[in-house]
Motif scaffolding. Sequence first.
Motif, mmCIF file in Angstrom:
data_model
loop_
_atom_site.group_PDB
_atom_site.id
_atom_site.type_symbol
_atom_site.label_atom_id
_atom_site.label_comp_id
_atom_site.label_asym_id
_atom_site.label_seq_id
_atom_site.Cartn_x
_atom_site.Cartn_y
_atom_site.Cartn_z
ATOM 1 N N UNK A 1 0.831 -1.221 0.000
ATOM 2 C CA UNK A 1 0.000 0.000 0.000
ATOM 3 C C UNK A 1 0.861 1.266 0.000
ATOM 4 N N UNK A 2 1.940 1.229 -0.775
ATOM 5 C CA UNK A 2 2.827 2.387 -0.892
ATOM 6 C C UNK A 2 2.786 2.941 -2.309
ATOM 7 N N UNK A 3 3.041 4.230 -2.415
ATOM 8 C CA UNK A 3 2.989 4.924 -3.699
ATOM 9 C C UNK A 3 4.364 5.479 -4.050
ATOM 10 N N UNK A 4 4.831 5.187 -5.266
ATOM 11 C CA UNK A 4 6.073 5.765 -5.789
ATOM 12 C C UNK A 4 5.724 6.736 -6.907
ATOM 13 N N UNK A 5 6.506 7.832 -7.008
ATOM 14 C CA UNK A 5 6.267 8.823 -8.049
ATOM 15 C C UNK A 5 7.557 9.107 -8.816
ATOM 16 N N UNK A 6 7.403 9.305 -10.126
ATOM 17 C CA UNK A 6 8.526 9.685 -10.987
ATOM 18 C C UNK A 6 8.091 10.924 -11.769
ATOM 19 N N UNK A 7 8.877 11.988 -11.676
ATOM 20 C CA UNK A 7 8.483 13.282 -12.241
ATOM 21 C C UNK A 7 8.777 13.382 -13.733
ATOM 22 N N UNK A 8 8.082 14.326 -14.374
ATOM 23 C CA UNK A 8 8.323 14.698 -15.783
ATOM 24 C C UNK A 8 8.226 13.517 -16.748
ATOM 25 N N UNK A 9 7.118 12.800 -16.668
ATOM 26 C CA UNK A 9 6.908 11.630 -17.522
ATOM 27 C C UNK A 9 5.936 11.977 -18.641
ATOM 28 N N UNK A 10 6.341 11.667 -19.850
ATOM 29 C CA UNK A 10 5.530 11.973 -21.029
ATOM 30 C C UNK A 10 4.468 10.892 -21.274
ATOM 31 N N UNK A 11 4.880 9.616 -21.221
ATOM 32 C CA UNK A 11 3.957 8.503 -21.447
ATOM 33 C C UNK A 11 4.594 7.231 -20.911
ATOM 34 N N UNK A 12 3.792 6.177 -20.804
ATOM 35 C CA UNK A 12 4.333 4.897 -20.359
ATOM 36 C C UNK A 12 3.620 3.756 -21.078
ATOM 37 N N UNK A 13 4.286 2.586 -21.075
ATOM 38 C CA UNK A 13 3.693 1.371 -21.636
ATOM 39 C C UNK A 13 4.023 0.188 -20.738
ATOM 40 N N UNK A 14 3.083 -0.754 -20.679
ATOM 41 C CA UNK A 14 3.265 -2.012 -19.960
ATOM 42 C C UNK A 14 2.997 -3.174 -20.906
ATOM 43 N N UNK A 15 3.725 -4.294 -20.777
ATOM 44 C CA UNK A 15 3.344 -5.482 -21.538
ATOM 45 C C UNK A 15 1.958 -5.948 -21.078
ATOM 46 N N UNK A 16 1.115 -6.354 -22.004
ATOM 47 C CA UNK A 16 -0.253 -6.729 -21.642
ATOM 48 C C UNK A 16 -0.304 -7.988 -20.786
ATOM 49 N N UNK A 17 0.574 -8.941 -21.090
ATOM 50 C CA UNK A 17 0.518 -10.229 -20.384
ATOM 51 C C UNK A 17 1.908 -10.661 -19.917
ATOM 52 N N UNK A 18 2.634 -9.732 -19.304
ATOM 53 C CA UNK A 18 3.957 -10.044 -18.770
ATOM 54 C C UNK A 18 4.205 -9.152 -17.565
#
Length: 320
Positions: free
Chosen positions: A115-132
């Motif tokens: 239940x912890x939150x991490x933040x990374x600044x100045x991000x334009x976009x992100x992608x995740x593998x759908x099934x990995x």
Amino acid sequence: MLTSIILQAQKTPLDHDDFDIWNRISSTKVSPDGKIIVYHLVPGKGDQIMKIVGSDGKELATIPRAENSTITWDSKYVVFTIKPAMDSVRALKRIKTKDDKLPKDSLGIFNIATKTLEKYANVKSYKLPKEWPGMLAYQLEPALPKKEPKDSTKNDDKPKPKKKKEKKVSKDNGFHLVVLDLNSKEKDTLFYVTDFELAKRGANFIYHTSGKDSTINEGVYYYEKSNKSSRALCRAKGKYAQLALSEDGLQAAFLADLDTTKSLIRDYQMRYWSQGKDSALVVAKKGTAGLPSDWIVNKYGKVEFSRKGTRVFFNSSIEL
């Protein structure tokens, strides 16, 4: 009868102010294991709020200004972008602040177990593998130029040494891409990436970079996350489009125009690569067997693999 008339008289009609505070539920998602639900409360006016709840109805987190959420394949993390406060952005726009100086989005990663939150600044976009599970790739916004303090001891009459111009991060040159291991938090940065495509079921991906000095040439590369290495599939100046990977990430295809002339009609090549090959080979272009003589590879058509990876599809059109 009298009671009914009194109740009707007490009803207050809705107006625009009521609409501004009226929340609607949007972008509802359920985790692959069915234990986590994510949804967004979007007001008529103002910042939206993201809610993360368990399947038992217990709330795990409330995160303001969170948008574009995704639950990872292993149901361990919720990934999303965090927008700047809408009121702050409006205030800056009123005083005609330039777009490149407005506050940028951040990337948020919520760990379900801790239940912890991490933040990374100045991000334009992100992608995740759908099934990995376990990996994430995100692109960074250009960093604001730093103002160097003036040195009062220096003599302004002396000629200043010429500084070597640093390549700018931009839409044409590309943005820096960070590959993040969600479990170990290890990072790897790839420079001046204009486009990238992740495998559906795998941690490897392909990307196009415009190059970095003499150390990295322009071209399309295949990235292997296990050893953080990039293999050149086509290393040459040119125009690249429609990057594609098979679902398992073991085959790649893309379009390339390596013609350096200023011809109005561009002759794109369809290139294909698979594990064990040194580079991507040309499998289709103008004049290839199977294409009519006056047809060319269409750069606007999507390149994609069949589900089993036994075929790769691309578009062609008549040469105009």
